[in-house]
Design a protein around this motif. Structure first.
Motif, PDB file in Angstrom:
ATOM      1  N   GLU A 248       0.816  -1.204  -0.086  1.00 53.70           N
ATOM      2  CA  GLU A 248       0.116   0.239  -0.052  1.00 53.70           C
ATOM      3  C   GLU A 248       0.907   1.111  -0.082  1.00 53.70           C
ATOM      4  OE1 GLU A 248      -3.414   2.373  -0.053  1.00 53.70           O
ATOM      5  OE2 GLU A 248      -3.220   0.125  -0.445  1.00 53.70           O
ATOM      6  N   SER A 249       1.887   1.269   1.020  1.00 52.58           N
ATOM      7  CA  SER A 249       2.996   2.587   0.928  1.00 52.58           C
ATOM      8  C   SER A 249       3.544   2.826  -0.423  1.00 52.58           C
ATOM      9  CB  SER A 249       3.622   2.523   1.992  1.00 52.58           C
ATOM     10  OG  SER A 249       4.708   1.308   1.853  1.00 52.58           O
ATOM     11  N   SER A 250       4.038   1.678  -1.423  1.00 51.27           N
ATOM     12  CA  SER A 250       4.573   2.022  -2.464  1.00 51.27           C
ATOM     13  C   SER A 250       3.699   2.365  -3.726  1.00 51.27           C
ATOM     14  CB  SER A 250       5.367   0.596  -2.793  1.00 51.27           C
ATOM     15  OG  SER A 250       6.173   0.164  -1.902  1.00 51.27           O
ATOM     16  N   PHE A 251       2.540   1.880  -3.437  1.00 45.78           N
ATOM     17  CA  PHE A 251       1.304   2.239  -4.401  1.00 45.78           C
ATOM     18  C   PHE A 251       1.026   3.553  -4.282  1.00 45.78           C
ATOM     19  CE2 PHE A 251      -3.285   2.794  -5.229  1.00 45.78           C
ATOM     20  CZ  PHE A 251      -3.301   2.489  -6.615  1.00 45.78           C
ATOM     21  N   LEU A 252       0.830   3.987  -3.104  1.00 44.69           N
ATOM     22  CA  LEU A 252       0.475   5.453  -2.539  1.00 44.69           C
ATOM     23  C   LEU A 252       1.544   6.422  -3.223  1.00 44.69           C
ATOM     24  CD1 LEU A 252      -1.353   5.278   0.647  1.00 44.69           C
ATOM     25  CD2 LEU A 252      -2.417   5.639  -1.563  1.00 44.69           C
ATOM     26  N   ARG A 253       2.551   5.881  -2.847  1.00 38.97           N
ATOM     27  CA  ARG A 253       3.951   6.877  -3.262  1.00 38.97           C
ATOM     28  C   ARG A 253       4.079   6.845  -4.754  1.00 38.97           C
ATOM     29  NH1 ARG A 253       9.766   5.287  -3.372  1.00 38.97           N
ATOM     30  NH2 ARG A 253      11.071   7.232  -3.411  1.00 38.97           N
ATOM     31  N   LEU A 254       3.704   5.843  -5.411  1.00 36.68           N
ATOM     32  CA  LEU A 254       3.672   5.747  -6.928  1.00 36.68           C
ATOM     33  C   LEU A 254       2.623   6.819  -7.508  1.00 36.68           C
ATOM     34  CD1 LEU A 254       4.509   4.678  -9.676  1.00 36.68           C
ATOM     35  CD2 LEU A 254       2.971   2.866  -9.251  1.00 36.68           C
ATOM     36  N   GLU A 255       1.322   6.667  -6.830  1.00 41.35           N
ATOM     37  CA  GLU A 255       0.398   7.533  -7.234  1.00 41.35           C
ATOM     38  C   GLU A 255       0.532   8.915  -7.012  1.00 41.35           C
ATOM     39  OE1 GLU A 255      -4.541   7.762  -6.974  1.00 41.35           O
ATOM     40  OE2 GLU A 255      -3.338   6.766  -5.252  1.00 41.35           O
ATOM     41  N   THR A 256       1.106   9.377  -5.843  1.00 43.44           N
ATOM     42  CA  THR A 256       1.433  10.335  -5.621  1.00 43.44           C
ATOM     43  C   THR A 256       2.396  11.176  -6.707  1.00 43.44           C
ATOM     44  OG1 THR A 256       0.981  10.374  -3.357  1.00 43.44           O
ATOM     45  CG2 THR A 256       2.423  12.112  -3.812  1.00 43.44           C
ATOM     46  N   LYS A 257       3.495  10.206  -6.741  1.00 41.85           N
ATOM     47  CA  LYS A 257       4.727  11.000  -7.690  1.00 41.85           C
ATOM     48  C   LYS A 257       3.962  11.075  -9.192  1.00 41.85           C
ATOM     49  CE  LYS A 257       8.073  11.261  -6.847  1.00 41.85           C
ATOM     50  NZ  LYS A 257       8.964  12.653  -6.239  1.00 41.85           N
ATOM     51  N   LEU A 258       3.189  10.128  -9.643  1.00 42.09           N
ATOM     52  CA  LEU A 258       2.766  10.187 -11.044  1.00 42.09           C
ATOM     53  C   LEU A 258       1.865  11.616 -11.076  1.00 42.09           C
ATOM     54  CD1 LEU A 258       1.775   6.628 -11.763  1.00 42.09           C
ATOM     55  CD2 LEU A 258       3.576   7.933 -12.813  1.00 42.09           C
ATOM     56  N   ARG A 259       1.019  11.906 -10.063  1.00 47.62           N
ATOM     57  CA  ARG A 259       0.221  12.964  -9.960  1.00 47.62           C
ATOM     58  C   ARG A 259       0.949  14.276  -9.959  1.00 47.62           C
ATOM     59  NH1 ARG A 259      -4.921  11.670 -10.550  1.00 47.62           N
ATOM     60  NH2 ARG A 259      -5.656   9.789  -9.570  1.00 47.62           N
ATOM     61  N   GLN A 260       2.012  14.260  -9.313  1.00 45.19           N
ATOM     62  CA  GLN A 260       2.958  15.299  -8.952  1.00 45.19           C
ATOM     63  C   GLN A 260       3.762  15.691 -10.189  1.00 45.19           C
ATOM     64  OE1 GLN A 260       6.472  14.589  -6.583  1.00 45.19           O
ATOM     65  NE2 GLN A 260       7.347  16.733  -6.851  1.00 45.19           N
ATOM     66  N   ILE A 261       4.268  14.788 -11.031  1.00 45.48           N
ATOM     67  CA  ILE A 261       4.789  15.026 -12.144  1.00 45.48           C
ATOM     68  C   ILE A 261       3.901  15.650 -13.249  1.00 45.48           C
ATOM     69  CG2 ILE A 261       6.108  13.564 -14.352  1.00 45.48           C
ATOM     70  CD1 ILE A 261       7.326  11.852 -12.154  1.00 45.48           C
TER      71      ILE A 261
ATOM     72  N   ALA B 103       1.020  17.002 -12.683  1.00 38.76           N
ATOM     73  CA  ALA B 103       0.604  18.503 -12.397  1.00 38.76           C
ATOM     74  C   ALA B 103       1.783  19.592 -12.792  1.00 38.76           C
ATOM     75  CB  ALA B 103       0.590  18.655 -10.827  1.00 38.76           C
ATOM     76  N   GLU B 104       2.994  19.066 -12.740  1.00 39.89           N
ATOM     77  CA  GLU B 104       4.341  19.880 -13.115  1.00 39.89           C
ATOM     78  C   GLU B 104       4.678  19.883 -14.644  1.00 39.89           C
ATOM     79  OE1 GLU B 104       7.535  18.846 -10.983  1.00 39.89           O
ATOM     80  OE2 GLU B 104       6.526  18.953  -8.993  1.00 39.89           O
ATOM     81  N   ARG B 105       4.045  18.843 -15.352  1.00 42.95           N
ATOM     82  CA  ARG B 105       4.145  18.701 -16.799  1.00 42.95           C
ATOM     83  C   ARG B 105       3.149  18.102 -17.534  1.00 42.95           C
ATOM     84  NH1 ARG B 105       9.360  17.781 -18.681  1.00 42.95           N
ATOM     85  NH2 ARG B 105       8.067  18.258 -20.836  1.00 42.95           N
TER      86      ARG B 105
END
Length: 142
Positions: A22-35, A37-39
């Motif tokens: 779960e923690s890795s999944f949430l980290r992946l989702e957050t990183k994808l959304r962050q990227i 949002a920036e690009r």
């Protein structure tokens, strides 16, 4: 475009949801959304690739930080061992002085000990302690 990205992201995340903790999944989702949002100009596959590039960089950074921390721990352990060795040498200083006085003119303490027929171990010192004792006592002009 955001709706299309969200649909692609949801589909991609559904495919990995069961494979990741779960923690890795949430980290992946957050990183994808962050990227994204920036690009927002990037396609879904490009965002995923960029996220994995970031994770790889973070892994390298973490490995370097770990190696640095291990080096500091090793250095502290070496300092502690040297201090313990210095303490043992100090405790045997009178014995070392006596051997050197009994066998003057020897180039090293080890030579004096050899002539006396005793070893570093007989004095409660290791060979490494002996090397340090030689360095320390030579430094003090003995």
């Amino acid at each position: 475009m955001t709706d299309q990205f969200d649909a692609q992201l949801d589909k991609a995340l559904d495919s990995v949801r069961e494979m990741l903790p779960e923690s890795s999944f949430l980290r992946l989702e957050t990183k994808l959304r962050q990227i994204y949002a920036e690009r927002p100009d990037l396609e879904g596959a490009e965002v995923v690739n960029m996220a994995f590039d970031v994770f790889e960089g973070e892994k390298i950074d973490a490995r370097l930080a770990l190696e640095e921390a291990c080096a500091r721990v090793d250095e502290a352990a070496a300092d502690e061992a040297r201090l313990a060795s210095m303490q043992r040498i100090a405790e045997r200083s009178a014995d070392l002085d006596a051997v050197e006085a009994r066998y003057p003119g020897r180039a090293t303490i080890a030579e004096a000990l050899a002539d006396a027929g005793i070893s570093w171990a007989y004095l409660g010192l290791s060979e490494e302690d002996g090397v340090l004792a030689e360095e320390v006592r030579r430094g003090f002009g003995k």
